[in-house]
Design an enzyme around this catalytic site. Structure first.
Site, PDB file in Angstrom:
ATOM      1  N   GLU A 156       4.519   9.255  -0.185  1.00 54.27           N
ATOM      2  CA  GLU A 156       5.948   9.133  -0.498  1.00 54.27           C
ATOM      3  C   GLU A 156       6.199   8.392  -1.809  1.00 54.27           C
ATOM      4  OE1 GLU A 156       4.537   8.723   2.385  1.00 54.27           O
ATOM      5  OE2 GLU A 156       5.835   9.230   4.077  1.00 54.27           O
TER       6      GLU A 156
ATOM      7  N   THR B 275       2.728  14.700   4.286  1.00 57.58           N
ATOM      8  CA  THR B 275       1.973  13.545   4.798  1.00 57.58           C
ATOM      9  C   THR B 275       1.388  13.960   6.137  1.00 57.58           C
ATOM     10  OG1 THR B 275       3.807  12.637   6.036  1.00 57.58           O
ATOM     11  CG2 THR B 275       3.609  11.923   3.772  1.00 57.58           C
TER      12      THR B 275
ATOM     13  N   TRP C 214       0.512 -12.055  15.719  1.00 59.85           N
ATOM     14  CA  TRP C 214      -0.107 -10.835  15.217  1.00 59.85           C
ATOM     15  C   TRP C 214      -1.515 -11.085  14.682  1.00 59.85           C
ATOM     16  CZ3 TRP C 214       4.016  -7.670  12.008  1.00 59.85           C
ATOM     17  CH2 TRP C 214       5.049  -7.288  12.878  1.00 59.85           C
TER      18      TRP C 214
ATOM     19  N   LYS D 159      -0.969  -7.254  18.829  1.00 60.86           N
ATOM     20  CA  LYS D 159      -0.022  -8.284  19.238  1.00 60.86           C
ATOM     21  C   LYS D 159      -0.612  -9.085  20.387  1.00 60.86           C
ATOM     22  CE  LYS D 159       3.698  -5.431  17.598  1.00 60.86           C
ATOM     23  NZ  LYS D 159       3.149  -4.069  17.590  1.00 60.86           N
TER      24      LYS D 159
HETATM   25  P1  ADP Z   1      -1.394   9.892   5.254  1.00 58.44           P
HETATM   26  O1  ADP Z   1      -2.862   9.617   5.155  1.00 58.44           O
HETATM   27  O2  ADP Z   1      -0.754   9.366   6.496  1.00 58.44           O
HETATM   28  O3  ADP Z   1      -0.986  11.263   4.860  1.00 58.44           O
HETATM   29  P2  ADP Z   1      -0.979   8.389   2.858  1.00 58.44           P
HETATM   30  O4  ADP Z   1      -2.247   8.869   2.246  1.00 58.44           O
HETATM   31  O5  ADP Z   1       0.272   8.481   2.115  1.00 58.44           O
HETATM   32  O6  ADP Z   1      -0.678   9.080   4.164  1.00 58.44           O
HETATM   33  O7  ADP Z   1      -1.218   6.948   3.418  1.00 58.44           O
HETATM   34  C1  ADP Z   1      -0.435   5.828   3.088  1.00 58.44           C
HETATM   35  C2  ADP Z   1      -0.869   4.625   3.881  1.00 58.44           C
HETATM   36  O8  ADP Z   1      -2.257   4.341   3.661  1.00 58.44           O
HETATM   37  C3  ADP Z   1      -0.182   3.359   3.484  1.00 58.44           C
HETATM   38  O9  ADP Z   1       1.092   3.266   4.072  1.00 58.44           O
HETATM   39  C4  ADP Z   1      -1.145   2.301   3.999  1.00 58.44           C
HETATM   40  O10 ADP Z   1      -0.990   2.068   5.380  1.00 58.44           O
HETATM   41  C5  ADP Z   1      -2.483   2.945   3.800  1.00 58.44           C
HETATM   42  N1  ADP Z   1      -3.105   2.441   2.569  1.00 58.44           N
HETATM   43  C6  ADP Z   1      -3.139   3.025   1.368  1.00 58.44           C
HETATM   44  N2  ADP Z   1      -3.822   2.264   0.487  1.00 58.44           N
HETATM   45  C7  ADP Z   1      -4.230   1.170   1.151  1.00 58.44           C
HETATM   46  C8  ADP Z   1      -4.980   0.001   0.798  1.00 58.44           C
HETATM   47  N3  ADP Z   1      -5.458  -0.189  -0.419  1.00 58.44           N
HETATM   48  N4  ADP Z   1      -5.188  -0.914   1.752  1.00 58.44           N
HETATM   49  C9  ADP Z   1      -4.709  -0.754   3.002  1.00 58.44           C
HETATM   50  N5  ADP Z   1      -4.004   0.323   3.394  1.00 58.44           N
HETATM   51  C10 ADP Z   1      -3.773   1.275   2.485  1.00 58.44           C
END
Ligand code: ADP
Length: 542
Positions: free
Chosen positions: A330, A185, A444, A439
């Site tokens: 994850e 990640t 929020w 915040k």
């Molecule tokens: P990274 O980009 O940090 O490596 P991921 O691709 O696993 O990690 O990102 C996961 C995160 O992306 C989620 O926890 C959420 O915050 C955001 N996310 C994924 N899909 C959506 C969605 N449809 N709407 C809003 N947020 C999203």
């Protein structure tokens, strides 16, 4: 008493075996990195992935070894995945959009022994090769005619390397819980963390996404993962595509609006999936050229919130069904899909788009709940928001090499780091990432809602909202706008546009215009960097 059914471990290579047996002639069509379009059947893909496995074992690769891929979506990348996993080794997808230092970190952390790479990435890897000493050999995903002169250790053209084997090989046999894939990640704070998928979790996850309430894949579909294999398992499409017998289209390296349009049309793609930024590019291209979308039926959008204006444009102007989905690396990665349940089937127009703004409900094999900071479960009323927690057979229980320590709470729930509501029908809506929520005076404000609204303004290309320190309210929202080319929106018109559509106290305190907004390696707005850029900023009235 135990059941008396056969022991048939859920192994990834069984997917490509099945595709080759039942859908042997179905094609995988790619835009090659060399340029021309390329077509190959599932039968041939299976044969070639067996050669990959055989050839890797001749190079000394064994069960549990990590083999990296740094590549776009093409048939060769797909063969590598099946070949690596079919040997019991672990495919490690490296995201080329990461910073050089992060790539060095993860290759070393994974101790990758071999690196498959596309032509595109040869210069970038030559620069860092000395700093990734565990890699014994670099295999360039091309033929000898296209292999450039390179300083990479033991470099070889993939096609030559593969030709040294006859494919007379049997898949390895091992426990279904054996590691199959590794994906880091991006880790907005601290070092990237490795998520380790098993054969079982990948197979179950692919099965979870084939039904109609998710991707709805069947042999008549032509599915194009625009989402890269290096972005969270390509949302399972590299597995659920062959498993369902769909024709696959792999878009290669060109992901701009015009190129995506061209391949959607010429290959008659019916289903596709990617992050919103890709679709912003396509929609801008469609608006400029006035061209139609003739074959596309469903587009899956996730990775960050799908803006309402995007859903409305796809559906109203092009007749394409938009399906919002949410997940994370994850979770293999899909956690929810916004299929419309029959009890909501009467919804039309605005009411339907309100529903489609939500990230959807959890399919079988994902459990979710929202909880307050003390861990108490919160009601599914569509209003109360809390930390989103999940469980399931394709959800991580810890990171590679125990990085980050214990990641599940005492009841086995994984905290997603997202804040969300869940309504009475089970539909979850992300309010924000916990660290991005604004915040203000103890309450929020959702940055996602504000961004979504601003994106509906005709002059806005991209919008981001961050919280900025405020002497009285703690934090207040600052709206950051990238205008569309040749458009000149001003603060007053933007605020007037938003007025009445949100609670008064949610209105941004100021609007600033910038030429660009930074993105992460997976296409998300980089809020941390924006907060850094605006750390000296003060509201005019504060
Ligand atoms: P990274 O980009 O940090 O490596 P991921 O691709 O696993 O990690 O990102 C996961 C995160 O992306 C989620 O926890 C959420 O915050 C955001 N996310 C994924 N899909 C959506 C969605 N449809 N709407 C809003 N947020 C999203």
């Amino acid at each position: 008493m135990l059941g008396l059914m056969q022991d048939w471990p859920l192994l990834i290579h069984r997917i490509i075996d099945h595709a080759a047996k039942q859908h042997g002639q179905r094609q995988v069509i790619s835009r090659s990195i060399e340029g021309p379009m390329h077509s190959i059947s599932y039968g041939e893909i299976r044969q070639r992935s067996m050669k990959v496995a055989q050839r890797l074992s001749r190079d000394g690769i064994r069960l549990g070894d990590r083999v990296a891929t740094l590549a776009w979506n093409t048939w060769r990348h797909l063969e590598c995945w099946y070949g690596i996993a079919g040997l019991g080794a672990i495919y490690h997808t490296v995201n080329p959009r990461l910073f050089e230092e992060q790539i060095i970190y993860i290759v070393n952390h994974a101790e990758d022994r071999i690196l498959f790479l596309d032509l595109t990435f040869v210069p970038m890897i030559e620069k860092i090769a000395a700093r990734i000493p565990t890699v014994e050999r670099f295999i360039v995903l091309t033929d000898s005619a296209h292999l450039p002169a390179t300083s990479l250790k033991n470099a070889v053209a993939y096609e030559d390397w593969l030709a040294e084997c006859d494919g007379d090989f049997r898949w390895a046999n091992f426990d279904e819980n054996t590691a199959a894939g590794l994906c880091y990640t991006s880790g907005t704070t601290g070092n990237p963390k490795g998520v380790v998928y098993s054969h079982r979790s990948n197979v179950l996850h692919a099965m979870m996404l084939i039904p109609k309430e998710a991707f709805g894949l069947s042999p008549g579909d032509v599915v194009m993962p625009v989402v890269p294999l290096f972005h969270a398992n390509s949302w399972s499409l590299a597995f659920s595509g062959p498993m369902s017998g769909s024709t696959m289209v792999m878009p290669g390296a060109k992901l701009d609006g015009a190129s995506v349009y061209d391949i959607l049309e010429t290959q008659k793609v019916s289903v596709t999936a990617a992050v919103p930024t890709v679709w912003l590019g396509l929609l801008a291209y469609l608006e400029q050229t006035g061209k139609p979308l003739s074959h596309l039926k469903r587009v899956f959008i996730g990775g960050s919130a799908c803006p309402r204006a995007m859903t409305e444009k796809f559906e109203r102007n092009y007749g394409v069904n938009v399906i919002h989905a949410w997940g994370m690396t994850e979770m293999s990665p899909v956690g929810s899909v916004c299929f419309v349940k029959p009890e909501l089937g009467e919804l039309r127009d605005d009411a339907l788009y309100d529903l489609k703004m939500k990230q959807g409900y959890a399919p079988f094999m994902v459990e979710m709940k929202i909880a307050n900071d003390k861990g108490d479960e919160l009601p599914w009323d569509g209003k109360t928001f809390g930390r989103l927690k999940v469980k399931g057979p394709a959800v991580a229980k810890s990171y590679f090499r125990g990085e980050g320590g214990q990641i599940l709470d005492e009841d086995g729930w994984f905290d997603t780091g997202d804040v969300a509501t869940i309504d009475a029908y089970g539909y979850m809506q992300i309010t924000d990432r916990a660290k991005d929520v604004i915040k203000s005076g103890g309450e929020w404000i959702s940055s996602i809602d504000l961004e979504n609204l601003a994106l509906g303004h005709p002059d806005v290309a991209e919008a981001a909202v961050i919280g900025v320190a405020h002497p009285k309210w703690d934090e207040r929202p600052l709206l950051i706008i990238v205008p569309k080319p040749n458009a000149n929106p001003d603060k007053d018109s933007l605020l007037a546009f938003m007025q009445g559509k949100i609670a008064k106290w949610w209105m941004p305190d100021d609007v600033v215009f910038v030429p660009d907004i930074p993105h992460t390696a997976t296409g998300k707005i980089q809020k941390m960097e924006l907060r850094e850029r605006f750390k000296e900023y003060r509201f005019p009235a504060a």
